[in-house]
Design a protein around this motif. Sequence first.
Motif: not given
Length: 159
Positions: A146-159
């Motif tokens: 999957f698009d790991t950039i999209t996943l990382d965006a939420i992972w690091y943005r929302v704690k």
Amino acid sequence: MKKINVVCLIVVFFICIKTVNAQSLNSMEKTNKVIIENAFKKWADGTGNFFDLLHDDVKWTITGTSAISKVYYNKKQFIDEAIVPLNKRFKVKIVPEIKKLYVDGSTVIAIWDGKAIASDGLPYDNTYSWYMTMKDGKIIEAVAFFDTITLDAIWYRVK
């Protein structure tokens, strides 16, 4: 003459075996496809948990370089380290929409879109390709793309 008859019987026997094996494989493929399809439908309509299909000793690989990209060696590890923390970041959890299912032997390939709303109100849209190996109605191994950039965006943005 008897040699020819014996040879003919042997040939017929092996043709029958091959036909039975092909029919069994075809039946297994259909069964596995239906199992995955139904699990996605139940997930999408909120009546089931897709990850109930995982064998306790599943090997689930998330490719790429995201925060959760690695090999998980059992269901508990995968759920605890990837699924639960990801779901905690959503106000509206991922709803899957299957684009295509392919079956080859014991492997089912699902290409699907997932849409959700993060806890901060921003949308999460991603496209997934899962390669799942089935045994006795359970997923015993999977590789997820999957698009790991999209996943990382939420992972690091929302704690």
